[in-house]
Write an enzyme that holds these catalytic residues in place. Structure first.
Site, PDB file in Angstrom:
ATOM      1  N   ASP A   1     121.414  -7.491 -24.679  1.00 20.60           N
ATOM      2  CA  ASP A   1     120.013  -7.759 -24.336  1.00 20.60           C
ATOM      3  C   ASP A   1     119.026  -7.310 -25.401  1.00 20.60           C
ATOM      4  O   ASP A   1     117.848  -7.636 -25.319  1.00 20.60           O
ATOM      5  CB  ASP A   1     119.668  -7.055 -23.019  1.00 20.60           C
ATOM      6  CG  ASP A   1     120.432  -7.640 -21.851  1.00 20.60           C
ATOM      7  OD1 ASP A   1     120.733  -8.849 -21.892  1.00 20.60           O
ATOM      8  OD2 ASP A   1     120.728  -6.903 -20.897  1.00 20.60           O
ATOM      9  N   HIS A  26     128.238 -15.479 -18.092  1.00 19.19           N
ATOM     10  CA  HIS A  26     129.087 -14.639 -18.919  1.00 19.19           C
ATOM     11  C   HIS A  26     129.503 -15.263 -20.233  1.00 19.19           C
ATOM     12  O   HIS A  26     129.970 -14.563 -21.125  1.00 19.19           O
ATOM     13  CB  HIS A  26     130.337 -14.234 -18.132  1.00 19.19           C
ATOM     14  CG  HIS A  26     130.054 -13.206 -17.103  1.00 19.19           C
ATOM     15  ND1 HIS A  26     129.582 -13.524 -15.852  1.00 19.19           N
ATOM     16  CD2 HIS A  26     130.124 -11.862 -17.153  1.00 19.19           C
ATOM     17  CE1 HIS A  26     129.407 -12.410 -15.160  1.00 19.19           C
ATOM     18  NE2 HIS A  26     129.726 -11.389 -15.915  1.00 19.19           N
ATOM     19  N   VAL A  27     129.356 -16.581 -20.349  1.00 11.46           N
ATOM     20  CA  VAL A  27     129.705 -17.232 -21.611  1.00 11.46           C
ATOM     21  C   VAL A  27     128.930 -16.601 -22.765  1.00 11.46           C
ATOM     22  O   VAL A  27     129.412 -16.517 -23.888  1.00 11.46           O
ATOM     23  CB  VAL A  27     129.421 -18.749 -21.525  1.00 11.46           C
ATOM     24  CG1 VAL A  27     129.593 -19.423 -22.862  1.00 11.46           C
ATOM     25  CG2 VAL A  27     130.325 -19.384 -20.491  1.00 11.46           C
ATOM     26  N   GLU A  43     122.381   1.862 -22.841  1.00 13.75           N
ATOM     27  CA  GLU A  43     121.528   2.923 -22.332  1.00 13.75           C
ATOM     28  C   GLU A  43     122.314   3.961 -21.510  1.00 13.75           C
ATOM     29  O   GLU A  43     122.153   5.165 -21.720  1.00 13.75           O
ATOM     30  CB  GLU A  43     120.484   2.264 -21.435  1.00 13.75           C
ATOM     31  CG  GLU A  43     119.164   2.942 -21.419  1.00 13.75           C
ATOM     32  CD  GLU A  43     118.300   2.322 -20.322  1.00 13.75           C
ATOM     33  OE1 GLU A  43     118.709   1.296 -19.730  1.00 13.75           O
ATOM     34  OE2 GLU A  43     117.238   2.894 -20.057  1.00 13.75           O
TER      35      GLU A  43
END
Lengths: 343, 343, 343, 343
Positions: free
Chosen positions: B128, B273-274, B103
């Site tokens: 996401d 973060h994986v 974005e």
């Protein structure tokens, strides 16, 4: 209301996810009863059934294969087949059938509904992704993932020995698995059944890749065919245009031809059944589960003779007849799109 | 023609696949030149560039992260930012910019084109999946796959010890990862930012699952919030409605509340973060590669101010402004659809 | 001090991990210089070298294959081979050679040291785990893991269709991969080169498995042979005892024989090169890294003519001559141990 | 002969493989009867049992967790515990017990045999690999594999954003998982409970890694502790030397300290229960299966008070008392060996 469920055709990751979703939603939201038929249409023919309730579907979401078994039995080809099917469904007091399968299984469901009034809802399944009327079928993403991982591994062997690696993947009539896994795996040549290949062109790509000082990966669908001269059949035996027996499928044949014409060492890997077994990918579990949920909606809405299908991110319903009318093959422009990576 | 390329925002599996496709197609089909800007818009601001040609993109397809580096720098917030950007692009003789990002990154591209005439084409990226105007963004499928595999593993620990396992996954504003991985992983409760949850209802689902003599998995997006009373903030510190500091994010808070209210042992896993690192899934490599190829088509067609997007199985182009206007969140009916598996 | 490094024989996951460890420790702890020889002994013969320093080994730990390339060239079989090797090592001012490879590569190193005084240290490598004097070689664990995952997947296909699945794994002379992956994958029959198999007994196990209403998986090492009558050769062509050409390797032959004798449908999967490519398992990275570190200790201690080896959890050094004297095959009692799972 | 089987302590991949091997061999080779006790010693105390025969162990080899359930109940700490255990074993006509567990579970078995004559055979299990008298325990290889894959993924995030990534892995008292996964994953710092760490030295390694223009990965065992000043406790709350509450475990604390001291952005991932769930690796299935087979040999040989153990590639039997006498921690020289990769 009592619903029969069956799975037909080759096994495919995600079948169990459909069965679970169908039963969970049917029982919890609508108090439907279920009856599982064993081994596809064969179970309906022979009255071979399985208990199918919530305990029976516990824990099956991540498991490959199908707890109901499968077969390629076609009741239209069995003596008295349709009569036996109608009798068994009546005896079992089945109000609707959910048939999970590919072109053949769903073709039977289409005819049973249109010609005999058996209330069927279809759920499309094929590893090969070649069913019309749906963006994707479950099983395909898992197969592409397995093939891609294999191609990833083969790159290192190709590079270390400066060899050509030919990878034969599933796809007798449609090249979707070859196209997707070849692109995802960084293949240098992708050959699909929809476009006959020119062996000289293939060897040209192989040679140009070596000139860039890298070793090529050639991904070939099992149904891919050369443009002329040679003819390769996949059934254990193969033949050239003169009827001479070849040792095996197109992958092995291609490796030998590449060796002969380019002078480079070539090796073949035939991925085979590994592509269709084991736990489904997250995408396939999601798609299969949503197909199952919407199949119950279709039954509830008495939308028989229809099949659930994916369009973008929506699940829609389409006529079974439309879905099974013709194979969804790779359009020429999609194949042209990836040629920038050849050679 | 010379094209600048940059990657902005959080790293995401598939960025390198886009870069490779852009360069391969640009060079081979159109003889374009490329220049890589380091660390997103920061590189354009500061004139920090990387060589970007075919050797530079060899072998990067399966690699996570981005060879160009990334940052969250916004040139509109830097003194003289737009001027410096225009000067550097002029100095580098850049004819078009391909901006790969979410974005924020694409919002900058949209404004640079609409207000300053800088010729930009966008490629959407977010773990996401919350970008409007595209069915999926690359990175999402990989994240869902990693989360699903983790949930698969946690089932056995939950069952062996008859414990609640709470899994916190990414998603501050949109619950797509929670929704997809929760469904694919067979979670018994899924909580998303779009729908505030009722803690009593959650505990009810947990309890009913134990009554069926199985142990529940609760998947919660990091941005999910309870309906009333308590307020959980995710930033290392958290607060309840009375301003009391909590130990950590919503996952840990939820496990403690479930323990307190149901008397059942609960444990939390925060995937973190994986979910965004490592090799992209086959689906993401395919999507990212096609996005890259079509971005070159857009440049060639001088369709600036637009972004490539997925619609079904087609790549289309949409106005950047449309894509960045609002977040794509989980519609209520998609959330309702999966509730049949709760409890 | 300047050290030459080479990798010979078939590629194997972990080769790069050894190279990295050797260079990191040599440079950082002892300020050694390194020179990489291309494609095994061929590079020493021809003076083909690669820069080998810390930047050259960055990021290679998880990558399969070998950045130095490999070949099966044997300098003792080349005209003037030994002279050219000595001349090139002298010209390059190499004080010691680290040779990473299997029986053949290490056999050359053993002779170069014992007969020509070339200071060599060996690092054992074989997918097949058939090198004496070490508990395990790196590459083996990765291969077993890949084969086991494939067997896991094939179970679902076997069960869904009530078919026999024959899986042919690597192992021409030693059955370690078949033994370990067969046991780990829950195979119902495991056939290894060390013990000729009785086809009637194999069919008995297959039949009894079906009686327990499950479908069998048969794991067969490529070098396994039937007890009498038939003779199967692996080289694309195969022959029976009467010299008749067979279609392919032992796996395909076995599936056909099982079908013929039991009347059950059988399918074959030949895993092939997939077993030796791609990222090494954690175990193999650990073993390969420790081998590399200890190879530097051996060079520093001037323990030439020796090879690093694993004993329990310790890395020890053993004479190269001992390691290459005879193949480590599966002892009969280890094979008997797993027979409880047959049938 | 009737044999009781129980699994105690934390769940661990491979428990089901042991149970299956025990039952398959016991029934097929010796016609033993089996009885499963639920939830470790608690089931023996309370007479809670499970049917345990060949159908009950079908298909459990690849499944994580334990079909028998587990608990940390210690009968020596329960009122009348030993009496109840003896009564229940007598009532169930149990001739021998196979106890599968870690230090605590096996410690109970050791005392039951030595002090009360209850005929016990032990099978060692710990994710942490910290049991003496065996080279490895099953579960460890799986945990190291999962942690290594996570570290692989985190590298790309670290590099793309030039951040420090701190990965907290299991290991309260022993650093084996940190040591193996850190080495296999190419970590730049590994911190273990056996060696208190110097925060300045850690920050030095972090800084030098950035100077080489790469981003560091720091792997820290949950039980690792700094040399002085600060004290970190792992239990949701943490404390510094002055008793101040910290937000969480050592991983998060360490990231904050590194940020504060080096000025570099740092992020933490706590792997948690994901490390102990899900399907066991091939190595662990193999080890667990062999442990099970040899446990039956031990029962048959009436070698009570002993435990099966791995030595090199052999399964041996050792006194339970020896195995549980002291923790197997990482020797200082093994830790020193890997320091060449720090920084």
């Amino acid at each position: 209301m009592r619903i029969g469920v069956l799975t037909g055709g080759g096994d495919c990751p995600g079948l169990n996810a459909v069965i679970r979703a169908v039963v969970r939603k049917g029982v919890q939201d609508h108090s439907y009863d279920f009856i599982g038929y064993r081994d596809g249409w064969r179970g309906v023919l022979n009255g071979a059934t399985s208990r199918l309730d919530i305990p029976a579907v516990r824990g099956i979401l991540p498991r490959g294969g199908t707890v109901l078994g499968s077969s390629r039995t076609n009741p239209f080809k069995e003596p008295g087949g349709i009569r036996r099917i109608r009798e068994n469904l009546a005896k079992d007091e089945v109000d609707a059938l959910i048939a999970i399968g590919g072109e053949d299984t769903l073709g039977v469901a289409a005819l049973l509904w249109s010609e005999h009034g058996v209330p069927c809802v279809g759920v499309p399944k094929t590893i090969d992704n070649d069913l019309s009327a749906t963006d994707y079928t479950f099983g395909f993403d898992t197969a592409v993932g397995i093939a891609t991982e294999a191609i990833d591994r083969l790159h290192t062997t190709a590079e270390s020995h400066m060899r050509v690696l030919v990878v034969e993947v599933m796809g007798r009539h449609a090249g979707w698995i070859a196209l997707h896994s070849g692109l995802a795996g960084g293949a240098n040549v992708i050959l699909i059944p929809e476009q006959r290949f020119d062996l000289d062109e293939v060897c040209g790509w192989v040679t140009s890749r070596f000139r860039a000082s890298y070793a090529p990966i050639v991904v070939v669908a099992e149904g891919a065919m050369p443009k002329d001269g040679d003819l390769v059949l996949k059934d254990g035996t193969s033949h050239d245009a003169f009827g001479h027996v070849r040792l095996s499928g197109v992958g092995e044949w291609l490796a030998k031809e590449i060796e002969r014409r380019t002078g480079k060492e070539a090796r073949t890997t035939v991925l085979g059944h590994v592509q269709r077994g084991g736990t489904p990918s997250a995408f396939d579990r999601w798609l299969a589960t949503r197909f199952g949920l919407h199949a119950i909606d279709a039954v509830r809405g008495r939308e028989f003779g229809r099949m659930v299908a994916l369009r973008g991110t929506d699940i829609v319903r389409v006529p079974l007849a439309e879905a099974t009318a013709r194979l969804k093959t790779v359009p020429v422009e999609r194949y042209e799109e990836v040629k920038v990576f050849f050679g």
